[in-house]
Design a protein around this motif. Structure first.
Motif, PDB file in Angstrom:
ATOM      1  N   VAL A 218       0.757  -1.247  -0.302  1.00 49.80           N
ATOM      2  CA  VAL A 218       0.209  -0.145   0.283  1.00 49.80           C
ATOM      3  C   VAL A 218       0.602   1.384  -0.143  1.00 49.80           C
ATOM      4  O   VAL A 218       1.669   1.154   0.412  1.00 49.80           O
ATOM      5  CB  VAL A 218      -1.117  -0.499   1.341  1.00 49.80           C
ATOM      6  N   ILE A 219       1.021   1.694  -1.292  1.00 47.29           N
ATOM      7  CA  ILE A 219       1.757   3.908  -1.114  1.00 47.29           C
ATOM      8  C   ILE A 219       1.265   4.208  -1.647  1.00 47.29           C
ATOM      9  O   ILE A 219       0.022   4.401  -1.935  1.00 47.29           O
ATOM     10  CB  ILE A 219       2.912   2.778  -2.715  1.00 47.29           C
ATOM     11  N   LYS A 220       1.475   5.308  -1.807  1.00 50.22           N
ATOM     12  CA  LYS A 220       1.609   6.803  -1.843  1.00 50.22           C
ATOM     13  C   LYS A 220       0.850   6.872  -3.867  1.00 50.22           C
ATOM     14  O   LYS A 220       1.560   6.545  -3.970  1.00 50.22           O
ATOM     15  CB  LYS A 220       2.332   8.035  -1.244  1.00 50.22           C
TER      16      LYS A 220
ATOM     17  N   GLY B  84       2.631   7.865   6.858  1.00 54.31           N
ATOM     18  CA  GLY B  84       2.062   7.909   5.398  1.00 54.31           C
ATOM     19  C   GLY B  84       2.934   6.894   3.697  1.00 54.31           C
ATOM     20  O   GLY B  84       2.243   6.913   3.375  1.00 54.31           O
ATOM     21  N   ASP B  85       4.382   6.431   4.219  1.00 51.48           N
ATOM     22  CA  ASP B  85       4.577   5.655   3.686  1.00 51.48           C
ATOM     23  C   ASP B  85       3.983   4.619   2.511  1.00 51.48           C
ATOM     24  O   ASP B  85       3.963   3.861   1.174  1.00 51.48           O
ATOM     25  CB  ASP B  85       6.014   5.492   3.396  1.00 51.48           C
TER      26      ASP B  85
ATOM     27  N   GLY C 139      -7.397   4.553   2.577  1.00 58.44           N
ATOM     28  CA  GLY C 139      -7.511   4.261   4.271  1.00 58.44           C
ATOM     29  C   GLY C 139      -6.383   4.903   4.911  1.00 58.44           C
ATOM     30  O   GLY C 139      -6.125   6.098   4.714  1.00 58.44           O
ATOM     31  N   TYR C 140      -6.069   4.599   6.346  1.00 62.35           N
ATOM     32  CA  TYR C 140      -5.714   5.885   7.497  1.00 62.35           C
ATOM     33  C   TYR C 140      -4.458   4.389   7.971  1.00 62.35           C
ATOM     34  O   TYR C 140      -5.006   2.940   8.639  1.00 62.35           O
ATOM     35  CB  TYR C 140      -6.013   6.750   8.588  1.00 62.35           C
TER      36      TYR C 140
ATOM     37  N   LEU D  99      -7.524   9.087   3.666  1.00 59.49           N
ATOM     38  CA  LEU D  99      -6.794   9.329   2.798  1.00 59.49           C
ATOM     39  C   LEU D  99      -6.699   8.350   1.567  1.00 59.49           C
ATOM     40  O   LEU D  99      -6.652   7.206   1.824  1.00 59.49           O
ATOM     41  CB  LEU D  99      -4.636   9.534   3.517  1.00 59.49           C
ATOM     42  N   PRO D 100      -6.027   8.687   0.111  1.00 54.23           N
ATOM     43  CA  PRO D 100      -6.677   8.267  -1.465  1.00 54.23           C
ATOM     44  C   PRO D 100      -4.298   7.044  -0.636  1.00 54.23           C
ATOM     45  O   PRO D 100      -3.540   7.985  -0.407  1.00 54.23           O
ATOM     46  CB  PRO D 100      -6.163   8.689  -2.009  1.00 54.23           C
ATOM     47  N   LYS D 101      -4.486   5.686  -1.258  1.00 49.60           N
ATOM     48  CA  LYS D 101      -3.701   5.051  -1.654  1.00 49.60           C
ATOM     49  C   LYS D 101      -3.853   4.483  -2.880  1.00 49.60           C
ATOM     50  O   LYS D 101      -4.973   4.061  -3.382  1.00 49.60           O
ATOM     51  CB  LYS D 101      -3.190   4.049  -0.353  1.00 49.60           C
TER      52      LYS D 101
END
Length: 112
Positions: A7-9, A87-88, A35-36, A56-58
């Motif tokens: 799961v990444i930015k 959040g990486d 997610g968060y 947050l969008p991922k």
């Protein structure tokens, strides 16, 4: 065989794809997710009003690889997706019992 799920930015996708291609990973599945983690979202100010952004969008990137490639894939994703900021993302590894290529009927490692 394993599935490596990261799961990444979203803006790191091209770098992750290039890093995986460079080590010989030829296929991936990418899904837009929200997610968060520990940060539990953040707040933003829009037109003078503060809003809580909980999810947050991922991007979720999934690749199926032979078991002996898992550490290379993890290193490639980590190197390409890391910004050093909160959040990486995260990487998870799952086992695959069997795989079948629908078009040819190939199974297991040859289906990857």
């Amino acid at each position: 065989m394993k599935i490596v799920m990261a799961v990444i930015k979203p803006f790191k996708l091209d770098e992750v794809r290039d890093a995986l291609t460079a080590i010989g990973v030829h296929g991936m599945t990418v899904t837009e997710v929200k997610g968060y983690g520990r940060q539990k979202g953040h707040t933003e100010i829009y037109r003078g009003t503060e809003y809580a952004v909980s999810f947050l969008p991922k991007l979720k990137v999934e690749v199926a690889v032979p078991s002996n490639m898992v550490s290379k894939v993890i290193d490639a994703i980590t190197g390409a997706a890391k910004t050093g900021q909160i959040g990486d993302g995260k990487i998870f590894v799952f086992g695959i019992d069997s795989a079948v290529r629908i078009r040819t009927g190939e199974t297991d490692a040859s289906a990857l």
